[in-house]
Design a protein around this motif. Structure first.
Motif, short mmCIF file in Angstrom:
data_model
loop_
_atom_site.label_atom_id
_atom_site.label_comp_id
_atom_site.label_asym_id
_atom_site.label_seq_id
_atom_site.Cartn_x
_atom_site.Cartn_y
_atom_site.Cartn_z
N VAL A 262 17.29 56.90 -16.47
CA VAL A 262 16.92 57.37 -17.77
C VAL A 262 17.47 55.73 -18.70
O VAL A 262 16.50 55.76 -19.56
CB VAL A 262 17.48 58.56 -18.52
CG1 VAL A 262 17.18 58.62 -19.71
CG2 VAL A 262 17.13 59.72 -17.66
N ALA A 263 18.48 55.24 -18.47
CA ALA A 263 18.95 54.29 -19.21
C ALA A 263 17.92 53.09 -19.03
O ALA A 263 17.63 52.31 -20.01
CB ALA A 263 20.43 53.77 -18.90
N ARG A 266 14.76 53.60 -20.85
CA ARG A 266 14.63 53.20 -22.33
C ARG A 266 14.95 52.07 -22.59
O ARG A 266 14.17 51.47 -23.55
CB ARG A 266 15.93 54.20 -22.75
CG ARG A 266 16.40 53.99 -24.32
CD ARG A 266 17.63 54.57 -24.82
NE ARG A 266 17.60 55.99 -24.47
CZ ARG A 266 18.32 56.74 -23.59
NH1 ARG A 266 19.20 55.61 -22.66
NH2 ARG A 266 18.46 57.80 -23.27
N ASP A 267 15.55 50.95 -21.96
CA ASP A 267 15.54 49.56 -21.90
C ASP A 267 14.02 48.95 -21.75
O ASP A 267 13.55 48.25 -22.52
CB ASP A 267 16.19 48.95 -21.10
CG ASP A 267 17.77 49.30 -21.41
OD1 ASP A 267 18.04 49.74 -22.39
OD2 ASP A 267 18.42 49.04 -20.48
N LEU A 269 11.31 50.59 -22.37
CA LEU A 269 10.25 51.15 -23.54
C LEU A 269 10.81 50.07 -24.69
O LEU A 269 9.74 49.64 -25.29
CB LEU A 269 10.63 52.58 -23.78
CG LEU A 269 10.03 52.89 -25.18
CD1 LEU A 269 8.67 53.05 -24.87
CD2 LEU A 269 10.67 54.38 -25.61
N TRP A 284 11.98 53.91 -32.76
CA TRP A 284 11.58 54.58 -31.25
C TRP A 284 12.72 55.01 -30.60
O TRP A 284 14.07 54.72 -31.23
CB TRP A 284 11.04 53.17 -30.67
CG TRP A 284 11.94 51.95 -30.23
CD1 TRP A 284 12.55 50.99 -30.83
CD2 TRP A 284 12.70 52.16 -28.96
NE1 TRP A 284 13.48 50.53 -30.52
CE2 TRP A 284 13.86 50.84 -29.19
CE3 TRP A 284 12.90 52.90 -27.75
CZ2 TRP A 284 14.56 50.64 -28.08
CZ3 TRP A 284 13.67 52.52 -26.85
CH2 TRP A 284 14.58 51.44 -27.07
N SER A 285 12.53 55.68 -29.75
CA SER A 285 13.56 56.38 -28.93
C SER A 285 12.93 56.89 -27.44
O SER A 285 11.85 57.01 -27.52
CB SER A 285 14.23 57.47 -29.66
OG SER A 285 13.48 58.51 -29.88
N LEU A 286 14.05 57.13 -26.71
CA LEU A 286 13.68 57.77 -25.53
C LEU A 286 14.85 58.68 -25.22
O LEU A 286 15.92 57.99 -24.94
CB LEU A 286 13.51 56.67 -24.08
CG LEU A 286 12.89 57.23 -23.12
CD1 LEU A 286 11.92 56.36 -22.26
CD2 LEU A 286 13.96 57.48 -21.95
N VAL A 287 14.67 59.95 -24.70
CA VAL A 287 15.65 61.06 -24.60
C VAL A 287 15.17 61.83 -23.83
O VAL A 287 13.83 62.25 -23.58
CB VAL A 287 16.14 61.69 -26.08
CG1 VAL A 287 16.84 60.82 -26.74
CG2 VAL A 287 14.98 62.37 -26.57
N VAL A 298 11.21 64.02 -20.13
CA VAL A 298 11.63 62.83 -20.98
C VAL A 298 10.78 62.58 -22.29
O VAL A 298 9.38 62.73 -21.85
CB VAL A 298 11.64 61.73 -20.06
CG1 VAL A 298 12.03 60.27 -20.99
CG2 VAL A 298 12.78 61.76 -19.03
N ALA A 300 9.27 59.87 -25.10
CA ALA A 300 9.33 58.72 -25.77
C ALA A 300 8.71 58.68 -27.07
O ALA A 300 7.52 59.44 -27.15
CB ALA A 300 8.35 57.43 -24.60
#
Length: 371
Positions: A262-263, A266-267, A269, A284-287, A298, A300
């Protein structure tokens, strides 16, 4: 000979005066427009030249046809016909002038305002006001034309005498039409939906293209036109994506394997959004938003300046991240397990347990007790 020349002189004079006045008016408007090009009123008023000439020529003929001694015995019919044409031409001229004034007012406001939402609101209002004025002028013109006939005056008197009953019957018969009419006015001045707004109605996404007193047209992304009664927007919920502004937040959901990095995703994205022109740079975010026994969900998230950019942004995020996962981390994509579970073939066979020994069974009813 004088009998023939007199009508020709009267008609020719009316035509010459009409042409001269039209030419002078057009030249004056051209010069004023050249001196003040920022005001579109003068160029719009030039469109009133034709109805002005028709009204002027008809008025001159109506005032002088009696002196020309034309149509002996038919003066009433000729006068009535000229009156009808004059009323229609004046109504046409009034509608053109009103349209020019309304469009000029909107153009001035749009050029001085920096709020796009407020500009769309004013545009919707002035458009509906223009339609109301045109309808009112048309109704008055038709009424005046009908009053030129003596028989219609008697009908009008009877109608006025029973106006209450007729109004009640008309209200019941045209209930839906009147409902749409008042709904159109409510939309125009209640700022519920405006021309240019992005809306979602009945599962269809599109842009409001036209608003009238009775119906509303939504242009979809695939160039279809959805025509809906305006009462729909006052009686049912709908989504207005540009109600408070054109900026939007787009979301993309992925269903991935539990082993997904996931990390690193996220980078990736973040790097993608820096190179994407559709992202407006606000947020922006990704969780990870959910998990199931087989996958994780997930989300985005990214922002854009309008609905078109947010759609492009969502598609770009979806395609780019899936391609990156397929190339760099194929194990992160969800899989359907069809192989047997590990160790199942090596498990010992299940042996059924032996039945109870007769001696272990207690005495049944009526059996002798062993001592």
């Amino acid at each position: 000979m004088p009998t023939v020349l007199r009508p020709l002189i009267v008609t020719g004079s009316a035509l010459l005066i009409t042409i001269a006045v039209g030419w002078v008016t057009d030249r004056v408007l051209r010069r004023i427009d050249a001196r003040d090009p920022e005001t579109p009123l003068w160029s719009l008023l030039r469109r009133c030249r034709l109805p002005l000439q028709v009204a002027l020529c008809t008025g001159l003929l109506l005032a002088s046809y009696g002196a020309a001694e034309v149509g002996h015995g038919h003066e009433t019919g000729i006068g009535r016909t000229l009156s009808l044409v004059l009323i229609a031409a004046l109504a046409w001229l009034l509608v053109r002038v009103a349209a020019a004034v309304v469009e000029t007012s909107y153009a001035r406001y749009a050029s001085s305002s920096h709020d796009a939402a407020r500009v769309r609101r004013v545009r919707t209002q002035v458009t509906l006001i223009q339609r109301v004025v045109s309808a009112a002028v048309g109704v008055v013109a038709v009424a005046l034309m009908l009053m030129q006939f003596p028989a219609m005056k008697g009908v009008g008197t009877s109608v006025l005498a029973s106006a209450g009953v007729i109004a009640a019957v008309a209200g019941i018969a045209a209930q839906s039409t009147l409902g749409n009419l008042f709904a159109g006015l409510q939309i125009a001045f209640g700022d519920m939906v405006r021309i240019g707004d992005t809306v979602v109605v009945e599962g269809e996404w599109g842009t409001v293209e036209e608003i009238t007193l009775t119906y509303l047209v939504v242009s979809t992304w695939d160039e279809r036109r959805i025509t809906m009664p305006v009462s729909y927007f006052t009686s049912r919920p709908f989504q207005n994506w540009s109600r408070g502004g054109s900026q939007l937040t787009g979301t993309v959901f992925f269903h991935l394997d539990h082993a997904t990095p996931v990390a690193e995703l996220r980078d990736r994205l973040g790097l993608l959004l820096k190179e994407c022109d559709a992202w407006d740079g606000r947020a922006w975010s990704l969780v990870v938003t959910d998990t199931t026994p087989t996958t994780i969900q997930v989300r985005a998230l990214a922002t854009a300046k309008d609905s078109d950019d947010v759609w492009t942004l969502r598609c770009t995020i979806r395609e780019t991240l899936l391609d990156w996962l397929r190339r760099e981390h194929p194990y992160a994509l969800p899989r359907v397990n069809t192989a047997p579970a590990p160790g199942l073939s090596a498990a010992p066979a299940r042996v059924p347990s032996p039945g109870p020994h007769p001696d272990d069974v207690g005495p049944g009813p009526g059996s002798p007790v062993r001592r």
